[in-house]
Design a protein around this motif. Structure first.
Motif, short mmCIF file in Angstrom:
data_model
loop_
_atom_site.label_atom_id
_atom_site.label_comp_id
_atom_site.label_asym_id
_atom_site.label_seq_id
_atom_site.Cartn_x
_atom_site.Cartn_y
_atom_site.Cartn_z
N GLY A 11 -33.22 15.85 9.44
CA GLY A 11 -32.84 14.86 8.43
C GLY A 11 -32.96 13.44 8.95
N ILE A 12 -32.59 12.50 8.12
CA ILE A 12 -32.64 11.07 8.51
C ILE A 12 -31.75 10.84 9.74
CG2 ILE A 12 -30.84 10.52 6.78
CD1 ILE A 12 -32.11 7.71 6.58
N GLY A 13 -32.29 10.11 10.70
CA GLY A 13 -31.51 9.78 11.89
C GLY A 13 -31.13 10.96 12.76
N SER A 14 -31.83 12.09 12.60
CA SER A 14 -31.45 13.29 13.37
C SER A 14 -31.97 13.23 14.80
CB SER A 14 -31.99 14.55 12.68
OG SER A 14 -33.40 14.47 12.59
N GLY A 15 -33.04 12.44 15.02
CA GLY A 15 -33.60 12.34 16.38
C GLY A 15 -35.02 12.87 16.47
N LYS A 16 -35.73 12.93 15.34
CA LYS A 16 -37.12 13.42 15.35
C LYS A 16 -38.00 12.53 16.23
CE LYS A 16 -37.53 13.06 10.88
NZ LYS A 16 -36.12 12.74 10.60
N THR A 17 -37.84 11.21 16.07
CA THR A 17 -38.68 10.29 16.83
C THR A 17 -38.35 10.39 18.31
OG1 THR A 17 -38.71 8.85 14.91
CG2 THR A 17 -39.46 7.89 16.98
N ALA A 18 -37.06 10.43 18.63
CA ALA A 18 -36.64 10.55 20.04
C ALA A 18 -37.25 11.82 20.64
CB ALA A 18 -35.11 10.59 20.13
N ARG A 141 -25.96 6.92 13.72
CA ARG A 141 -27.20 6.51 14.42
C ARG A 141 -28.15 5.81 13.47
NH1 ARG A 141 -27.90 12.24 17.58
NH2 ARG A 141 -26.34 11.90 19.21
N ARG A 145 -29.38 1.90 13.70
CA ARG A 145 -30.80 1.63 13.91
C ARG A 145 -31.36 0.72 12.83
NH1 ARG A 145 -34.54 6.45 12.58
NH2 ARG A 145 -33.67 5.74 10.62
N ASN A 176 -28.61 18.09 18.41
CA ASN A 176 -28.66 16.76 19.03
C ASN A 176 -27.32 16.05 18.82
OD1 ASN A 176 -29.57 14.40 20.21
ND2 ASN A 176 -30.71 13.72 18.41
N ALA A 178 -25.17 15.15 21.45
CA ALA A 178 -24.63 14.45 22.64
C ALA A 178 -25.63 13.35 23.02
CB ALA A 178 -24.39 15.44 23.76
N ASP A 179 -25.73 13.03 24.31
CA ASP A 179 -26.63 11.92 24.67
C ASP A 179 -28.10 12.37 24.73
OD1 ASP A 179 -26.73 13.35 26.99
OD2 ASP A 179 -25.65 11.90 28.22
N LEU A 180 -28.99 11.41 25.00
CA LEU A 180 -30.42 11.72 24.99
C LEU A 180 -30.79 12.69 26.11
CD1 LEU A 180 -31.90 8.21 24.07
CD2 LEU A 180 -32.12 10.31 22.72
P1 ATP Z 1 -35.73 8.99 10.55
O1 ATP Z 1 -36.03 10.25 9.83
O2 ATP Z 1 -34.71 8.20 9.84
O3 ATP Z 1 -36.95 8.21 10.95
P2 ATP Z 1 -35.37 10.23 13.18
O4 ATP Z 1 -35.03 11.65 12.91
O5 ATP Z 1 -36.75 9.92 13.66
O6 ATP Z 1 -34.97 9.35 11.94
P3 ATP Z 1 -34.51 8.81 15.54
O7 ATP Z 1 -35.10 7.49 15.13
O8 ATP Z 1 -35.16 9.55 16.64
O9 ATP Z 1 -34.31 9.74 14.27
O10 ATP Z 1 -32.98 8.63 15.94
C1 ATP Z 1 -32.12 7.78 15.17
C2 ATP Z 1 -31.44 6.78 16.12
O11 ATP Z 1 -30.53 7.51 16.94
C3 ATP Z 1 -32.41 6.07 17.05
O12 ATP Z 1 -31.96 4.77 17.27
C4 ATP Z 1 -32.33 6.92 18.33
O13 ATP Z 1 -32.62 6.19 19.48
C5 ATP Z 1 -30.87 7.36 18.29
N1 ATP Z 1 -30.65 8.68 18.93
C6 ATP Z 1 -31.28 9.85 18.66
N2 ATP Z 1 -30.77 10.85 19.40
C7 ATP Z 1 -29.80 10.31 20.15
C8 ATP Z 1 -28.90 10.82 21.14
N3 ATP Z 1 -28.90 12.09 21.48
N4 ATP Z 1 -28.04 9.95 21.73
C9 ATP Z 1 -28.03 8.65 21.37
N5 ATP Z 1 -28.83 8.10 20.45
C10 ATP Z 1 -29.72 8.91 19.85
#
Ligand code: ATP
Length: 204
Positions: A11-18, A141, A145, A176, A178-180
């Motif tokens: 989902g949105i902000g789930s951490g896909k990009t990370a 998150r 962002r 996802n 906890a921390d990165l």
């Molecule tokens: P979208 O669908 O909205 O593009 P996304 O799924 O790609 O979102 P990210 O951009 O990877 O999500 O993550 C959202 C924000 O949370 C970013 O700023 C990212 O750095 C941060 N983030 C992701 N995972 C973690 C984590 N485990 N700990 C801390 N920050 C995180």
């Protein structure tokens, strides 16, 4: 030869990009459905001409680019418009995604898409990974962002496929929460597994 394709969603902000950036650091090519979707409606692209022909000149800004805000608002109040728009864009997006996937020359390739299951892009993939994040963390998150209001993100989450449905469709799930470093530690064994699967199952 057909590449081994792993879908990556969440989902949105789930951490896909990370997560995708981590895979890229391991030398894996990532095709991003969101980037393809944006490229498809750039000025001069055939999809944009079709959108203009369907909805009218008001969908374009003076500089010829798509007026995203106006179109988003229109779609909100016209039930059929979303379907019409998707009928134009989805086949073109899919074709470009397929081209980019075929071109990829890493041991396997990742297709990252927020709508992997919703738009049946998972028909292109051999395996699917869900980046699964509790809603309160998604809100925290994504709002940090994007400087977006929490209520706006909440309505996007409400419109997306519910977490439990995505969990049921995914082959692999990474929590996802906890921390990165914790995220990356979970991705490492999956990467090893995908390398193995790609070697074991060469597709013709
Ligand atoms: P979208 O669908 O909205 O593009 P996304 O799924 O790609 O979102 P990210 O951009 O990877 O999500 O993550 C959202 C924000 O949370 C970013 O700023 C990212 O750095 C941060 N983030 C992701 N995972 C973690 C984590 N485990 N700990 C801390 N920050 C995180």
């Amino acid at each position: 030869m057909q590449p081994y394709i792993v879908g990556l969603t969440g989902g949105i902000g789930s951490g896909k990009t990370a997560a995708s950036q981590w895979f890229e650091q391991q030398g894996i090519i990532v095709v991003d459905a969101d980037i393809v979707a944006r490229q498809m409606v750039q000025a001069g692209q055939p999809a944009l001409a079709k959108i203009r022909a369907t909805f009218g000149a008001w969908v374009l800004l003076d500089n010829g680019e798509l007026n995203r805000a106006a179109l988003r608002e229109y779609i909100f109040s016209h039930a059929d418009a979303k379907k019409q728009l998707e009928a134009i864009t989805h086949p073109l997006i899919r074709a470009e995604i397929e081209t980019q996937l075929q071109r990829a020359n890493s041991p396997y390739v990742i297709l990252v898409s927020p709508l992997l299951f919703e738009t049946q892009q998972n028909r292109l993939t051999q395996r699917n990974l869900l980046i699964d994040t509790p809603e309160e963390l998604q809100l925290q998150r994504a709002s940090q962002r994007d400087q977006q209001a929490v209520s706006q993100i909440q309505s996007i989450i409400a419109a997306q496929m519910p977490r439990h449905q995505k969990q049921a469709l995914a082959d692999d799930i990474v929590l996802n929460d906890a921390d990165l470093a914790h995220l990356y530690a979970q991705l490492q064994p999956l990467h090893t597994h995908y390398l193995q699967l790609a070697r074991l199952k060469p597709l013709s």
